[in-house]
Write an enzyme that holds these catalytic residues in place. Structure first.
Site, short mmCIF file in Angstrom:
data_model
loop_
_atom_site.label_atom_id
_atom_site.label_comp_id
_atom_site.label_asym_id
_atom_site.label_seq_id
_atom_site.Cartn_x
_atom_site.Cartn_y
_atom_site.Cartn_z
CE1 TYR A 246 -4.14 -2.88 5.46
CE2 TYR A 246 -3.39 -0.71 4.77
CZ TYR A 246 -3.85 -1.97 4.45
OH TYR A 246 -4.03 -2.33 3.13
CB SER B 63 -0.87 0.00 1.27
OG SER B 63 -1.50 1.25 1.45
#
Length: 185
Positions: free
Chosen positions: A159, A146
């Site tokens: 995360y 990401s």
């Protein structure tokens, strides 16, 4: 041109979102595609959406479950496409991730912290470790990370940290598996 004609691609968490789009693209490029999700309902719905795109089969696989990972590889290489004899995997896409907590980073509950690392990092590591014997020479492994890997921030700070860990894992595996002509990106 169908760049993946006849190649076997296995994609985790591929029944919605990015994973489904990846599966659709590989199928349209001629790959034999195995999709997976934690729930049979999701697999069935995705198979329906992908109907007519190419050769796509699906199986339930929670990537943080060792037995499920083993079943995924067995299914992909011996069951999914019975017209082929034992088939090795040309492309493995590790896409599964979770994000069970939103809020201030230092307020992340321990259970959520453990779940994030179990699914996002540990499961990816063991998925690849267990896939080694099922990969062709010259196989490709894609680890989906990401943009948060480069700048983890609230409200999903941990995360982002797990995605940063995946960048490190990608680098070390690219070096080690590259010696066996397996690409890791």
């Amino acid at each position: 041109m169908r760049r993946f004609e006849g190649q076997l691609a296995v994609i985790t968490a591929s029944t919605a979102g990015i994973g489904l789009s990846i599966a659709e693209r590989f199928a349209s490029e001629g790959a034999l595609v195995v999709i997976s999700s934690r729930k049979q309902k999701n697999v069935d719905e995705a198979l329906e959406k992908l109907k007519g795109t190419g050769k796509v089969k699906g199986i339930v696989c929670a990537v943080n479950n060792k037995e499920h990972r083993q079943q995924l590889f067995h299914f992909a290489t011996t069951v999914a496409f019975p017209e082929l004899e034992f088939r090795k995997i040309d492309v493995l896409v590790s896409n599964a991730a979770c994000s069970p907590y939103f809020g201030e980073t230092l307020q992340t509950p321990e259970r959520a912290f453990d779940k994030l690392f179990e699914v996002n990092v540990k499961a990816t590591f063991f998925l690849i470790a267990e896939a080694q014997n099922f990969l062709t020479d010259g196989a490709s492994i894609l680890i989906i990370s990401s943009y948060l890997a480069f700048n983890p921030s609230s409200p999903i700070g941990i995360y982002g940290v797990t995605k940063t860990a995946l960048l490190g894992l990608t680098k070390v595996l690219a070096n080690e598996l590259g010696q066996r002509k397996i690409r890791v990106r």
